[in-house]
Scaffold this motif. Structure first.
Motif, PDB file in Angstrom:
ATOM      1  N   ILE A  22     -36.571 101.494  -6.979  1.00 30.73           N
ATOM      2  CA  ILE A  22     -35.921 100.415  -6.220  1.00 30.73           C
ATOM      3  C   ILE A  22     -36.479 100.355  -4.797  1.00 30.73           C
ATOM      4  O   ILE A  22     -36.725  99.273  -4.259  1.00 30.73           O
ATOM      5  CB  ILE A  22     -34.390 100.597  -6.205  1.00 30.73           C
ATOM      6  CG1 ILE A  22     -33.824 100.447  -7.615  1.00 30.73           C
ATOM      7  CG2 ILE A  22     -33.741  99.581  -5.284  1.00 30.73           C
ATOM      8  CD1 ILE A  22     -32.365 100.828  -7.731  1.00 30.73           C
ATOM      9  N   GLN A  25     -39.871  98.756  -4.946  1.00 31.42           N
ATOM     10  CA  GLN A  25     -39.730  97.318  -5.165  1.00 31.42           C
ATOM     11  C   GLN A  25     -39.320  96.618  -3.872  1.00 31.42           C
ATOM     12  O   GLN A  25     -39.884  95.581  -3.508  1.00 31.42           O
ATOM     13  CB  GLN A  25     -38.678  97.075  -6.245  1.00 31.42           C
ATOM     14  CG  GLN A  25     -38.323  95.621  -6.426  1.00 31.42           C
ATOM     15  CD  GLN A  25     -37.230  95.455  -7.436  1.00 31.42           C
ATOM     16  OE1 GLN A  25     -37.518  95.385  -8.607  1.00 31.42           O
ATOM     17  NE2 GLN A  25     -35.998  95.418  -6.997  1.00 31.42           N
ATOM     18  N   THR A  26     -38.374  97.191  -3.150  1.00 33.38           N
ATOM     19  CA  THR A  26     -37.920  96.602  -1.887  1.00 33.38           C
ATOM     20  C   THR A  26     -39.065  96.536  -0.880  1.00 33.38           C
ATOM     21  O   THR A  26     -39.255  95.522  -0.201  1.00 33.38           O
ATOM     22  CB  THR A  26     -36.741  97.413  -1.320  1.00 33.38           C
ATOM     23  OG1 THR A  26     -35.712  97.488  -2.307  1.00 33.38           O
ATOM     24  CG2 THR A  26     -36.185  96.764  -0.069  1.00 33.38           C
ATOM     25  N   TYR A  63     -39.238  99.388 -12.122  1.00 35.95           N
ATOM     26  CA  TYR A  63     -37.787  99.424 -11.958  1.00 35.95           C
ATOM     27  C   TYR A  63     -37.098  99.365 -13.323  1.00 35.95           C
ATOM     28  O   TYR A  63     -36.146 100.112 -13.578  1.00 35.95           O
ATOM     29  CB  TYR A  63     -37.366  98.276 -11.049  1.00 35.95           C
ATOM     30  CG  TYR A  63     -35.891  98.117 -10.780  1.00 35.95           C
ATOM     31  CD1 TYR A  63     -34.992  99.174 -10.856  1.00 35.95           C
ATOM     32  CD2 TYR A  63     -35.379  96.880 -10.403  1.00 35.95           C
ATOM     33  CE1 TYR A  63     -33.648  98.997 -10.587  1.00 35.95           C
ATOM     34  CE2 TYR A  63     -34.036  96.696 -10.127  1.00 35.95           C
ATOM     35  CZ  TYR A  63     -33.174  97.756 -10.223  1.00 35.95           C
ATOM     36  OH  TYR A  63     -31.839  97.582  -9.957  1.00 35.95           O
ATOM     37  N   PHE A 114     -35.322  89.721  -2.041  1.00 40.00           N
ATOM     38  CA  PHE A 114     -35.318  90.803  -1.055  1.00 40.00           C
ATOM     39  C   PHE A 114     -33.885  91.270  -0.802  1.00 40.00           C
ATOM     40  O   PHE A 114     -33.614  92.474  -0.762  1.00 40.00           O
ATOM     41  CB  PHE A 114     -35.985  90.360   0.245  1.00 40.00           C
ATOM     42  CG  PHE A 114     -36.014  91.450   1.282  1.00 40.00           C
ATOM     43  CD1 PHE A 114     -36.832  92.554   1.124  1.00 40.00           C
ATOM     44  CD2 PHE A 114     -35.214  91.372   2.399  1.00 40.00           C
ATOM     45  CE1 PHE A 114     -36.858  93.570   2.076  1.00 40.00           C
ATOM     46  CE2 PHE A 114     -35.230  92.372   3.356  1.00 40.00           C
ATOM     47  CZ  PHE A 114     -36.051  93.479   3.191  1.00 40.00           C
ATOM     48  N   SER A 117     -32.631  93.242  -3.750  1.00 40.12           N
ATOM     49  CA  SER A 117     -33.289  94.538  -3.837  1.00 40.12           C
ATOM     50  C   SER A 117     -32.723  95.511  -2.797  1.00 40.12           C
ATOM     51  O   SER A 117     -32.496  96.690  -3.093  1.00 40.12           O
ATOM     52  CB  SER A 117     -34.795  94.365  -3.654  1.00 40.12           C
ATOM     53  OG  SER A 117     -35.472  95.545  -3.987  1.00 40.12           O
ATOM     54  N   VAL A 118     -32.467  95.019  -1.590  1.00 43.05           N
ATOM     55  CA  VAL A 118     -31.848  95.864  -0.557  1.00 43.05           C
ATOM     56  C   VAL A 118     -30.442  96.268  -1.000  1.00 43.05           C
ATOM     57  O   VAL A 118     -30.024  97.419  -0.819  1.00 43.05           O
ATOM     58  CB  VAL A 118     -31.820  95.141   0.807  1.00 43.05           C
ATOM     59  CG1 VAL A 118     -30.941  95.862   1.808  1.00 43.05           C
ATOM     60  CG2 VAL A 118     -33.228  94.990   1.348  1.00 43.05           C
ATOM     61  N   LEU A 121     -30.727  98.963  -3.575  1.00 41.85           N
ATOM     62  CA  LEU A 121     -31.125 100.206  -2.911  1.00 41.85           C
ATOM     63  C   LEU A 121     -29.927 100.837  -2.205  1.00 41.85           C
ATOM     64  O   LEU A 121     -29.699 102.047  -2.307  1.00 41.85           O
ATOM     65  CB  LEU A 121     -32.251  99.923  -1.919  1.00 41.85           C
ATOM     66  CG  LEU A 121     -32.879 101.115  -1.226  1.00 41.85           C
ATOM     67  CD1 LEU A 121     -33.543 102.038  -2.239  1.00 41.85           C
ATOM     68  CD2 LEU A 121     -33.905 100.642  -0.210  1.00 41.85           C
TER      69      LEU A 121
END
Length: 141
Positions: A22, A25-26, A63, A114, A117-118, A121
Motif C-alpha cells: 500500500i 502504491q501511494t 497490492y 491518491f 490509497s492514503v 495506508l
C-alpha cells in the motif's frame, strides 16, 4: 491455567507485506502527480508519466497479491482483497482514460485514487497501532 495471546508469524508477515504494498502504491500515485506537473512544463514529462503509469499499475497488482497473501495463508480478513481489486479496477480505468486523453475525468480520478490509497495506508497503520490482526489464544505451558 493461564492463556497467552499471540499472533501467527504468517499473519504478521502478510500484514507487513500488505502495508509495504500500500505504501508503494501511494508513493507511485504521488509520483504520478509530480510527473503530471512535469508533463505540462517539460518535453520529457510525457515519457516519465507514461513510465510511471506502468509502475503504478504494477504496484496496484502487487497490492492485490499482498492482500490475497495476507488473507488466505495468513488467515486475515478478505476485506483488503476487495479493496485491492477495486483499486486495480480504478487503476485500469485511469490508464484507459490517460491513453484516450480524457483529462477532465483522468485528473479527478487520480486525486481520488491518491486519497483512497492514503486512507488505506492510514488504516493499515492504525490497525497495527491498535493491535488488530488475527489473534489466537494459546494455552501457556
Amino acid at each position: 491455567m493461564a492463556t497467552e495471546v499471540t499472533t501467527t508469524d504468517h499473519t504478521q508477515r502478510g500484514l507487513s507485506f500488505l502495508r509495504v504494498a500500500i505504501a508503494l502504491q501511494t508513493l507511485t500515485i504521488f509520483l504520478q502527480a509530480v510527473s503530471a506537473g512535469l508533463l505540462l512544463t517539460s518535453a520529457h514529462g510525457e515519457t516519465l508519466h507514461s513510465a510511471g503509469a506502468r509502475v503504478m499499475y504494477g504496484a496496484s497488482m502487487l497490492y492485490v497479491l499482498a492482500a490475497v497473501l495476507a488473507w488466505k495463508p495468513g488467515g486475515g480478513s478478505p476485506r483488503p482483497v476487495w479493496h485491492a481489486c477495486g483499486f486495480l479496477a480504478l487503476a485500469t480505468v485511469q490508464v484507459i482514460l490517460g491513453i484516450a486523453r480524457v483529462p477532465s475525468v483522468h485528473l479527478p480520478l487520480g486525486v481520488l485514487m491518491f486519497g483512497l490509497s492514503v486512507l488505506a495506508l492510514a488504516r493499515g497503520f492504525q490497525a497495527d497501532a491498535a493491535g488488530a490482526g488475527r489473534l489466537r489464544l494459546r494455552p501457556r505451558r
